[in-house]
Write a protein that holds these residues in place. Structure first.
Motif, PDB file in Angstrom:
ATOM      1  N   ALA A  62       0.837  -1.200   0.000  1.00  0.00           N
ATOM      2  CA  ALA A  62       0.000   0.000   0.000  1.00  0.00           C
ATOM      3  C   ALA A  62       0.872   1.251   0.000  1.00  0.00           C
ATOM      4  O   ALA A  62       0.606   2.210  -0.743  1.00  0.00           O
ATOM      5  CB  ALA A  62      -0.931  -0.009   1.208  1.00  0.00           C
ATOM      6  N   GLU A  66       1.108   4.012  -3.021  1.00  0.00           N
ATOM      7  CA  GLU A  66       0.890   5.450  -2.811  1.00  0.00           C
ATOM      8  C   GLU A  66       2.094   6.257  -3.281  1.00  0.00           C
ATOM      9  O   GLU A  66       1.952   7.315  -3.900  1.00  0.00           O
ATOM     10  CB  GLU A  66       0.618   5.728  -1.332  1.00  0.00           C
ATOM     11  CG  GLU A  66      -0.720   5.199  -0.851  1.00  0.00           C
ATOM     12  CD  GLU A  66      -0.908   5.366   0.642  1.00  0.00           C
ATOM     13  OE1 GLU A  66      -0.049   5.993   1.302  1.00  0.00           O
ATOM     14  OE2 GLU A  66      -1.919   4.870   1.160  1.00  0.00           O
ATOM     15  N   ALA A  69       2.102   6.325  -7.093  1.00  0.00           N
ATOM     16  CA  ALA A  69       1.096   7.260  -7.601  1.00  0.00           C
ATOM     17  C   ALA A  69       1.563   8.696  -7.427  1.00  0.00           C
ATOM     18  O   ALA A  69       1.363   9.537  -8.319  1.00  0.00           O
ATOM     19  CB  ALA A  69      -0.232   7.041  -6.881  1.00  0.00           C
ATOM     20  N   HIS A  70       2.192   8.991  -6.304  1.00  0.00           N
ATOM     21  CA  HIS A  70       2.692  10.347  -6.060  1.00  0.00           C
ATOM     22  C   HIS A  70       3.790  10.700  -7.054  1.00  0.00           C
ATOM     23  O   HIS A  70       3.822  11.815  -7.592  1.00  0.00           O
ATOM     24  CB  HIS A  70       3.205  10.458  -4.624  1.00  0.00           C
ATOM     25  CG  HIS A  70       3.706  11.815  -4.269  1.00  0.00           C
ATOM     26  ND1 HIS A  70       2.875  12.897  -4.122  1.00  0.00           N
ATOM     27  CD2 HIS A  70       4.972  12.281  -4.064  1.00  0.00           C
ATOM     28  CE1 HIS A  70       3.590  13.968  -3.814  1.00  0.00           C
ATOM     29  NE2 HIS A  70       4.871  13.618  -3.782  1.00  0.00           N
TER      30      HIS A  70
END
Length: 92
Positions: A62, A66, A69-70
């Motif tokens: 997870a 994240e 994606a950032h």
């Protein structure tokens, strides 16, 4: 004599129907039950360790997702700003 025969017949019927169980058979059944319970409890301990490992892996994935994606969003914003500076908005 008839009473003895009736008692033996009643004993035979009781054994066949399972109303009476001899000690060795009972001990064998209880031993098998205890072994099954011990195996299930051992399996639960293994399952708990596997679930803990999977939860830790899931948490790591997870965080990695994240972060990815950032980073992708930052790259898109940076390349979008360069395209706008060059006068070409490019595909969005």
């Amino acid at each position: 004599m008839t009473v003895v025969i009736v008692l033996f017949l009643l004993l035979g019927v009781s054994l066949v129907r399972g109303w009476i169980v001899f000690g060795p058979a009972h001990r064998e059944i209880v031993r098998a039950k205890d072994e099954t319970i011990a195996d299930l409890r051992g399996g639960r301990a293994e399952d708990k360790s596997v679930m803990a490992t999977l939860a830790a892996t899931n948490a790591e994935l997870a965080v990695t997702g994240e972060l990815s994606a950032h980073v992708v969003q930052a790259i898109r914003e940076a390349t979008g700003q360069r395209a706008e500076a060059a006068g070409n908005a490019g595909p969005t």
